[in-house]
Design a protein around this motif. Structure first.
Motif, short mmCIF file in Angstrom:
data_model
loop_
_atom_site.label_atom_id
_atom_site.label_comp_id
_atom_site.label_asym_id
_atom_site.label_seq_id
_atom_site.Cartn_x
_atom_site.Cartn_y
_atom_site.Cartn_z
N ALA A 80 0.83 -1.20 0.00
CA ALA A 80 0.00 0.00 0.00
C ALA A 80 0.87 1.26 0.00
CB ALA A 80 -0.92 -0.02 1.22
N MET A 81 1.93 1.24 0.79
CA MET A 81 2.83 2.41 0.84
C MET A 81 3.50 2.64 -0.51
SD MET A 81 4.81 2.54 4.54
CE MET A 81 6.00 3.70 3.88
N ILE A 82 3.95 1.57 -1.12
CA ILE A 82 4.66 1.70 -2.40
C ILE A 82 3.72 2.23 -3.48
CG2 ILE A 82 5.80 0.39 -4.23
CD1 ILE A 82 6.91 -1.45 -2.01
N ILE A 83 2.50 1.72 -3.53
CA ILE A 83 1.55 2.19 -4.54
C ILE A 83 1.22 3.66 -4.32
CG2 ILE A 83 -0.83 1.96 -5.34
CD1 ILE A 83 -0.59 -1.05 -4.76
N ASP A 84 0.98 4.05 -3.07
CA ASP A 84 0.69 5.45 -2.78
C ASP A 84 1.87 6.35 -3.12
OD1 ASP A 84 -1.87 5.07 -1.99
OD2 ASP A 84 -1.62 5.79 0.06
N ALA A 85 3.06 5.88 -2.80
CA ALA A 85 4.25 6.68 -3.09
C ALA A 85 4.39 6.94 -4.58
CB ALA A 85 5.50 5.98 -2.55
N MET A 86 4.13 5.94 -5.39
CA MET A 86 4.24 6.11 -6.84
C MET A 86 3.17 7.07 -7.35
SD MET A 86 6.93 4.53 -7.48
CE MET A 86 6.89 4.81 -9.26
N ASP A 87 1.96 6.98 -6.79
CA ASP A 87 0.90 7.91 -7.18
C ASP A 87 1.29 9.35 -6.84
OD1 ASP A 87 -0.67 5.87 -8.15
OD2 ASP A 87 -1.90 5.69 -6.34
N LEU A 88 1.84 9.54 -5.65
CA LEU A 88 2.27 10.88 -5.24
C LEU A 88 3.44 11.36 -6.08
CD1 LEU A 88 2.08 10.40 -1.36
CD2 LEU A 88 0.54 11.78 -2.77
N LEU A 89 4.32 10.46 -6.44
CA LEU A 89 5.47 10.81 -7.26
C LEU A 89 5.03 11.36 -8.61
CD1 LEU A 89 8.57 10.75 -7.77
CD2 LEU A 89 8.27 8.39 -8.56
N TYR A 90 4.03 10.74 -9.21
CA TYR A 90 3.59 11.14 -10.55
C TYR A 90 2.81 12.45 -10.55
CZ TYR A 90 5.12 6.57 -12.14
OH TYR A 90 5.89 5.47 -12.45
N THR A 91 2.37 12.92 -9.38
CA THR A 91 1.71 14.22 -9.32
C THR A 91 2.69 15.36 -9.54
OG1 THR A 91 2.00 14.49 -6.92
CG2 THR A 91 0.02 13.31 -7.67
N GLN A 92 3.98 15.09 -9.29
CA GLN A 92 5.05 16.09 -9.42
C GLN A 92 4.81 17.31 -8.52
OE1 GLN A 92 5.53 17.02 -13.60
NE2 GLN A 92 6.22 14.96 -14.09
N ASN A 93 4.17 17.07 -7.39
CA ASN A 93 3.89 18.15 -6.44
C ASN A 93 4.88 18.20 -5.28
OD1 ASN A 93 1.60 19.06 -7.81
ND2 ASN A 93 0.25 17.61 -6.73
N PHE A 94 5.86 17.29 -5.29
CA PHE A 94 6.73 17.18 -4.12
C PHE A 94 8.20 17.31 -4.52
CE2 PHE A 94 2.84 14.85 -3.33
CZ PHE A 94 2.44 15.38 -2.11
N HIS A 95 8.99 17.76 -3.55
CA HIS A 95 10.43 17.85 -3.74
C HIS A 95 11.15 16.65 -3.13
CE1 HIS A 95 9.07 22.13 -3.79
NE2 HIS A 95 9.86 22.15 -4.83
#
Length: 295
Positions: A80-95
């Motif tokens: 679950a953490m890995i899937i969420d992390a990839m979703d957040l990564l693709y938003t390009q909203n984080f540094h």
């Protein structure tokens, strides 16, 4: 640094591998790197194992993510953490991302995030495998934060030892009773010995190690100084620290019992430190170089 310039971070916590007592110190440490825009805690919240986290969630505005355990003995939180992390990564909203776990299953995730040019801050126990520690840009041991957050109990004020005053006797009968020796305790009643108060021991991270006898530490300092030094042999302490951290992501002066890098450098006995002011005189920087042998 202006608020808009602060790095936006996604904080993902594996509750199955992290104690809730560390939450406050953990978030305080993360605040040094940027703003925690997303704070998620993963686990099976239907079990009693995570009861300690429930109060912490409210105190620190952490968002719980429910993940049922599909198979007994298997940890479904990782996926679950890995899937969420990839979703957040693709938003390009984080540094950057803060991955809080001691599980080596997140090694590939840390590598993938760094491939996209984002910074990965890892947090875990000392048992964390080397593979995960090396996959992060910086890795911090949770016991270091736990030691910094622990506050020793206030010592009770020592009372002066004085001779006990003899109580006033109201009458002759009372005086006779007061002067009578105390009755002997029955032989069958053992006198309980006073249990000494336990002496608080310093946390592992607070014990200062002998920096002079740590060959790996000395090697890291020497190599970083060689790379950062100018022609006169001087190098900014901050630059030296950055080079060491790049070579050893889990490097932290607190691991050796020193709050500041300058204190650790001085403890090695290998360097001389020089404090210099900036051109405008508003800032100070520390420089170091290897001690020169006296002629």
């Amino acid at each position: 640094m202006a608020q808009q310039d602060l790095a936006r971070l996604a904080v993902l916590i594996d509750a199955d591998n992290t104690q809730p007592a560390i939450a406050e110190a953990l978030l305080a440490e993360i605040a040094k790197f940027g703003v925690a825009s997303v704070k998620r805690v993963y686990g099976d919240w239907t079990t009693s194992n995570l009861n300690g986290w429930k109060k912490v969630l409210l105190e620190h505005a952490l968002h719980p993510i429910q993940q049922f355990a599909y198979t007994t003995g298997k940890n479904a939180t990782d996926g679950a953490m890995i899937i969420d992390a990839m979703d957040l990564l693709y938003t390009q909203n984080f540094h950057g991302f803060c991955l809080v776990s001691s599980d080596s299953d997140f090694t590939g995730l840390a590598k993938r995030i760094r491939q996209n040019g984002l910074t990965v801050y890892g947090f875990g126990e000392r048992k964390t495998p080397q593979a995960l520690r090396s996959a992060c840009d910086k890795f911090t041991y949770l016991d270091v934060l736990r030691g910094a957050a622990a506050k020793p109990p206030a010592a009770a004020a020592a009372e002066p030892v004085t001779k006990a005053a003899k109580p006033k006797v109201a009458s002759k009968q009372a005086k006779a009773s007061a002067d009578k020796p105390p009755a002997q305790a029955p032989a069958t009643a053992p006198v309980a010995a006073a249990t000494p108060e336990p002496v608080p021991q310093p946390a592992e991270a607070e014990r200062k190690s002998d920096a002079r006898s740590d060959p790996e530490l000395l090697r890291l300092f020497r190599e970083a100084l060689d790379d950062a030094a100018d022609d006169a042999g001087w190098a900014a302490l901050g630059a030296v620290g950055n080079l060491i951290a790049k070579r050893k992501p889990d490097f932290d002066s607190r691991n050796y019992g020193y709050k500041k890098l300058s204190e650790l450098a001085a403890a090695t006995g290998l360097f001389e430190l020089d404090e210099r002011k900036s051109a405008d005189g508003k800032q100070k920087s520390l420089y170091l170089r290897a001690l020169r042998k006296k002629a």
